[in-house]
Design an enzyme around this catalytic site. Structure first.
Site, mmCIF file in Angstrom:
data_model
loop_
_atom_site.group_PDB
_atom_site.id
_atom_site.type_symbol
_atom_site.label_atom_id
_atom_site.label_comp_id
_atom_site.label_asym_id
_atom_site.label_seq_id
_atom_site.Cartn_x
_atom_site.Cartn_y
_atom_site.Cartn_z
ATOM 1 C CG ASP A 5 -13.624 -13.294 -4.491
ATOM 2 O OD1 ASP A 5 -13.383 -12.607 -5.494
ATOM 3 O OD2 ASP A 5 -14.748 -13.741 -4.235
ATOM 4 C CG ASP A 7 -18.490 -9.362 -6.810
ATOM 5 O OD1 ASP A 7 -19.209 -9.291 -7.807
ATOM 6 O OD2 ASP A 7 -17.975 -8.378 -6.261
ATOM 7 C CE LYS A 142 -10.130 -12.854 -8.368
ATOM 8 N NZ LYS A 142 -11.161 -13.072 -7.305
ATOM 9 C CG ASP A 164 -17.165 -16.642 -4.576
ATOM 10 O OD1 ASP A 164 -18.104 -16.857 -5.366
ATOM 11 O OD2 ASP A 164 -16.316 -15.760 -4.758
ATOM 12 C CG ASP A 168 -11.950 -16.581 -5.825
ATOM 13 O OD1 ASP A 168 -13.147 -16.693 -5.485
ATOM 14 O OD2 ASP A 168 -11.425 -15.501 -6.158
HETATM 15 O O1 LIG Z 1 -16.619 -11.020 -11.244
HETATM 16 C C1 LIG Z 1 -16.378 -9.887 -10.774
HETATM 17 O O2 LIG Z 1 -16.392 -8.838 -11.406
HETATM 18 C C2 LIG Z 1 -16.011 -9.765 -9.306
HETATM 19 O O3 LIG Z 1 -15.710 -10.913 -8.814
HETATM 20 P P1 LIG Z 1 -14.808 -11.357 -7.605
HETATM 21 O O4 LIG Z 1 -14.667 -10.184 -6.640
HETATM 22 O O5 LIG Z 1 -15.633 -12.493 -7.022
HETATM 23 O O6 LIG Z 1 -13.502 -11.769 -8.222
HETATM 24 MG MG LIG Z 2 -16.061 -14.008 -5.860
#
Ligand SMILES: O=C(O)COP(=O)(O)O
Ligand SMILES: [Mg+2]
Length: 226
Positions: A5, A7, A142, A164, A168
């Site tokens: 992942d 973010d 995902k 996180d 996910d």
């Molecule tokens: O919510 C987002 O745009 C990005 O989130 P992620 O990289 O944690 O999937």
């Molecule tokens: Mg994330």
């Protein structure tokens, strides 16, 4: 294969989600030896800003809506979806809900304030990432995108997922080894095989270095496979 992942996993909210250079270096080094994919809810335009210099094997962006490999890109949405999306946008407008359109999915930041209205949408899937939500085709996630990726690559090896948050969970469902960063939500830690002792990119960096530098650790991980 490592599926990570972005973010609050590779990038830290305290850095405005811009990935640390030291993390970039280790991910690039890892990607030269093993398959490494960034699997994120983010849109393409953010990755150019937040992940400068990051060269993983490939990307899954828009929460599984788009798969990006060196030699091809796959968008997992058809004309029917864009019809539905147009009508959903009208409903959001009517309810005064602010959103942004990706190439496939709809993003609703601070969506938690509109949860009751979003929960009434049944022509699409609502995927949460803490207090933000993504409105997507029901067949997209995902995890679903990873299944397609594995069949494209004819990959049958060990899959490690690192994450996180709620979006996910589908990624974890297609992985042999589930890894939570130290700042992951409790419900993510609860379904993980490994909880890293460091947060965000530093946690992932240390984990990747351990795999790169300690063959016995990798053997132990491979033994993890059910
Ligand atoms: O919510 C987002 O745009 C990005 O989130 P992620 O990289 O944690 O999937
Ligand atoms: Mg994330």
């Amino acid at each position: 294969m490592v599926l990570s992942d972005f973010d609050r996993t590779l990038s830290d909210e305290k850095d405005n989600f811009i990935i640390k250079q030291e993390v970039v270096e280790v991910v690039n080094k890892f990607s030269a030896k093993f398959l490494f994919f960034v699997v994120t809810g983010r849109e393409r335009k953010y990755m150019d800003i937040l992940a400068k210099g990051l060269f993983p094997t490939g990307w899954i962006i828009e929460n599984g809506g788009i798969i990006i490999l060196r030699d091809k890109e796959i968008k997992l949405a058809d004309e029917k979806w864009y019809e539905i999306r147009k009508n959903l946008a009208k409903i959001l407008d009517k309810n005064g809900i602010k959103y942004s359109l990706g190439e496939v999915i709809i993003y609703v930041n601070s969506a938690i304030d509109y949860k009751d209205k979003l929960d009434k949408i049944n022509e699409a899937k609502i995927e949460w990432n803490r207090s933000d939500a993504m409105i997507m085709p029901k067949s997209v996630s995902k995890g679903e995108a990873v299944k397609i990726l594995k069949s494209i690559l004819n990959f049958e090896g060990v899959t490690i997922a690192i994450g996180d948050s709620q979006n996910d969970i589908s990624l974890f469902s297609v992985a042999d080894i589930k890894v939570a960063v130290a700042n992951a939500l409790p419900e993510i830690k609860a379904i993980s095989d490994i909880v890293l002792d460091k947060e965000d990119g530093i946690g992932v960096m240390r984990f990747l270095e351990k795999i790169l530098n300690d063959g016995s650790y990798l053997e132990k991980l491979i033994g993890f496979r059910k």
